[in-house]
Design an enzyme around this catalytic site. Structure first.
Site, mmCIF file in Angstrom:
data_model
loop_
_atom_site.group_PDB
_atom_site.id
_atom_site.type_symbol
_atom_site.label_atom_id
_atom_site.label_comp_id
_atom_site.label_asym_id
_atom_site.label_seq_id
_atom_site.Cartn_x
_atom_site.Cartn_y
_atom_site.Cartn_z
ATOM 1 N N GLU A 320 0.853 -1.204 0.000
ATOM 2 C CA GLU A 320 0.000 0.000 0.000
ATOM 3 C C GLU A 320 0.879 1.240 0.000
ATOM 4 O OE1 GLU A 320 -2.208 -0.780 3.597
ATOM 5 O OE2 GLU A 320 -3.719 -1.933 2.531
ATOM 6 N N CYS A 415 -10.357 -0.088 8.219
ATOM 7 C CA CYS A 415 -9.835 1.197 8.699
ATOM 8 C C CYS A 415 -10.440 2.383 7.963
ATOM 9 C CB CYS A 415 -8.314 1.221 8.566
ATOM 10 S SG CYS A 415 -7.707 0.836 6.905
#
Length: 647
Positions: A320, A415
């Site tokens: 990421e 998240c």
């Protein structure tokens, strides 16, 4: 170093953002509460509330979820705190109080509060800072406690977290016998500075400074830590194999070198944002010029080399993470919602250090594009990854399996939804900063603010239909004439602006870092008029962004547009927009919650049976329609692209 402080307690009455804030209050908060309690059908369970009930001895069972599952609950509480400011809800506040009481009952005698370790590895606290998010979760709960205290004045949550921080202080530091570690996922650093702001306790600022200063010092703490884990019975993690940190090295955690030596944004994009926020906050508190310089250097790298036109960042699914400069693919990219939220938060902090158009422009770009694209318009489905292109081939490619063509109800790693919700619920905190005698207006969001300037009470009301309309009005209310400076941002995208005070034009020949500064004696009833011309612009990439060559993106004001299959048919890559084609704009109240829609006459490349041909393609006339990028995938599933070929 002269810094500006944030202006809070702003009342939002805005066509655009009031609707989003209402969705968060009425839909997202209840929806996420159900998710946290495993009450959503056919959805990945969260177990977050249940984990705390087990830790409190009020339920039985085993820990479930990611190691950072606690943080989802923390962000929900923070969102509740922000939302209660403009959507008072006694029942919701009572529910939040009950959750806070549960946290207190789950908290260990010594102050420790992390359900993964309380339930799963009680003897292995602080043994895997690199991977297991103890300090990250603590940071999110600290942020939530500060927000809840500021909104409600209640101190119970704050005291719970201060007790936990007191324990953390005993564990970490440069003193003899303490661990020299720091979090693998940054977060607690910025949270501790928020805690310092509301308590004025120096030890919290010093602890934040320790975590920032110690990061990346050699020998790298995570190497020692992994060696120590070989001698204890601990759960292996995803990161314990030979390909540690996705093969990215300690750049993954921005722990490869001390922070002041870092010149390029590397590694996991969200972690980087949270570190840079904390560095900016610390520079503001301490006047550290070298830390400020590092923040500025990193800002230039991110925004000039590694940021998408939507303010998406983190172009690689592997880790990421950031990659090299100008590597910005549109269909395999990552652009995690949390990363754009983090970028917005960082821009907010940089504006406190230096009111500068370049920071506010990125803040605005993130808010109107790469963040809110992560949620559908009714607040019930979410993107983790925010692509700039959806095409027919992605479903057949395992290397692009992370790109979802429609928003999801929830995620095992959840998240992003609560992170986006807390950003929307507190969007007004980004609007203004002030010094003793100067007010800086960074964002144009209709509403009212009350503040003290040069020792006098001032009320300012913004009235407009931004970002759709170009004309904005500001009215001043003072009980007696007040002398102060008002700095209004002229956005970088605006090539023609006009400012008037009571009908008298203000010169824009000189702007201070993109702001027109109006210094005068203000009287009750004064009116400032601002015209920000927002014609549709054709935006082109730097030639080094190879995948965007001969393509353009459409932007009007701060809003980036995209093409959807539902409007334009399939094979969007086959569309051509001529250079001289007139682009028509129309505000549609009934479409996608009220948007400006763009149309233009263009062409489609006619399909052929030949895979390759030496013949020039035949072009068939077709109208091309574009909608705001943030609103895509709210009607029908299908192709989408931001960049369109120009002919």
């Amino acid at each position: 170093m002269k810094t500006a402080k944030p202006v809070k307690h702003v009342i939002v009455d805005d066509l655009f953002w009031k609707k989003y804030k209402q969705v968060v209050a009425e839909e997202v908060i209840p929806y996420q509460w159900k998710a946290l309690n495993d009450e959503l059908p056919d959805t990945e369970p969260s177990h977050a509330i249940e984990n705390f009930k087990i830790a409190a001895g009020e339920s039985s069972g085993e820990y479930y979820g990611t190691v950072f599952q606690d943080s989802d609950l923390a962000k929900w509480l923070e969102t509740v705190a922000f939302s209660l400011r403009d959507h008072p809800n006694p029942a919701l506040e009572e529910r939040a109080d009950e959750v806070i009481a549960l946290l207190g009952r789950a908290q260990a005698e010594d102050g420790y509060l992390n359900t993964y370790y309380l339930l799963k590895e009680p003897d292995n606290r602080w043994t895997n800072l690199r991977d297991n998010h103890e300090l990250y979760c603590a940071g999110h709960f600290i942020e939530a406690a500060v927000a809840y205290y500021e909104t409600t004045g209640k101190t119970k949550f704050l005291h719970i977290m201060e007790k936990y921080v007191d324990l953390i202080q005993q564990i970490f530091g440069m003193e003899e016998g303490k661990k020299k570690g720091y979090p693998g996922h940054e977060e607690i650093e910025l949270a501790l500075i928020k805690l310092y702001d509301v308590t004025a306790k120096d030890q919290y600022l010093k602890l934040a400074q320790y975590f920032i200063e110690q990061r990346g010092q050699h020998p790298i703490y995570f190497v020692e830590e992994q060696g120590n884990r070989k001698h204890i019975q601990t759960e292996p993690t995803w990161n314990d194999d030979n390909n540690v940190n996705f093969g990215l090295g300690f750049e993954y955690q921005q722990a490869h070198q001390p922070v002041r030596e870092q010149k390029e944004a590397v590694g996991h994009a969200v972690r980087a944002m949270y570190l840079y926020i904390a560095m900016a906050d610390l520079a503001a508190k301490t006047g550290d010029a070298s830390l400020l310089k590092t923040c500025e250097t990193l800002w230039e790298d991110v925004t000039n080399h590694k940021m998408y036109i939507t303010a998406g960042i983190g172009s690689a699914v592997n880790g990421e993470a950031f990659t090299c400069q100008h590597d910005l693919p549109n269909d395999s990219m990552y652009c995690e919602t949390c990363a754009s939220v983090g970028l917005a938060f960082w821009a907010n902090r940089m504006l406190r250090l230096s009111p500068d158009q370049k920071y506010a422009d990125v803040l605005e770009r993130a808010l109107y594009n790469g963040t809110i694209s992560g949620m559908d318009l009714d607040g019930k489905r979410f993107f983790y990854v925010n692509p700039l292109e959806v095409n027919p081939y992605q479903k057949s490619r395992k290397d692009q399996g992370h790109v979802k063509t429609e928003r999801q109800k929830w995620f095992f790693c959840a998240c992003c939804p609560p992170n986006l919700a807390r950003m929307i619920a507190s969007v007004e905190d980004n609007m203004y900063t002030q010094t003793e005698d100067t007010l800086y207006t960074h964002l144009y969001i209709a509403g009212k603010v009350n503040l003290t300037l040069s020792g006098q009470e001032v009320e300012i009301t913004q009235t407009h239909r931004y970002p759709w309309d170009a004309d904005l009005s500001f009215s001043i209310h003072v009980t007696e004439p007040a002398s102060f400076t008002w700095a209004l941002r002229i956005p970088g995208w605006c090539k023609q602006a006009e400012v008037q005070v009571n009908g008298e034009a203000i010169s824009l020949d000189y702007l201070e870092k993109g702001y027109v500064e109006i210094e005068r004696l203000w009287n009750d009833g004064d009116v400032v008029s601002l015209h920000l011309a927002m014609p549709v612009e054709r935006v082109r990439s730097n030639p080094l962004v190879s995948m965007n060559q001969q393509q353009i993106a459409l932007q009007r004001g701060p809003v980036v547009f995209c093409l959807e299959e539902v409007d334009n048919g399939s094979n969007l890559a086959g569309l051509r927009l001529p250079k001289n084609s007139l682009i028509t704009e129309e505000f549609s109240e009934s479409l996608l919650g009220g948007i400006v829609k763009l149309t233009a006459e263009g062409y489609r490349v006619k399909s052929s049976t030949a895979l390759y041909s030496s013949e020039p393609p035949e072009l068939v006339p077709q109208q091309i329609t574009a909608i705001p990028y943030y609103a895509w995938c709210n009607r029908a599933k299908g192709e989408m692209r931001v960049w369109v070929y120009e002919s």
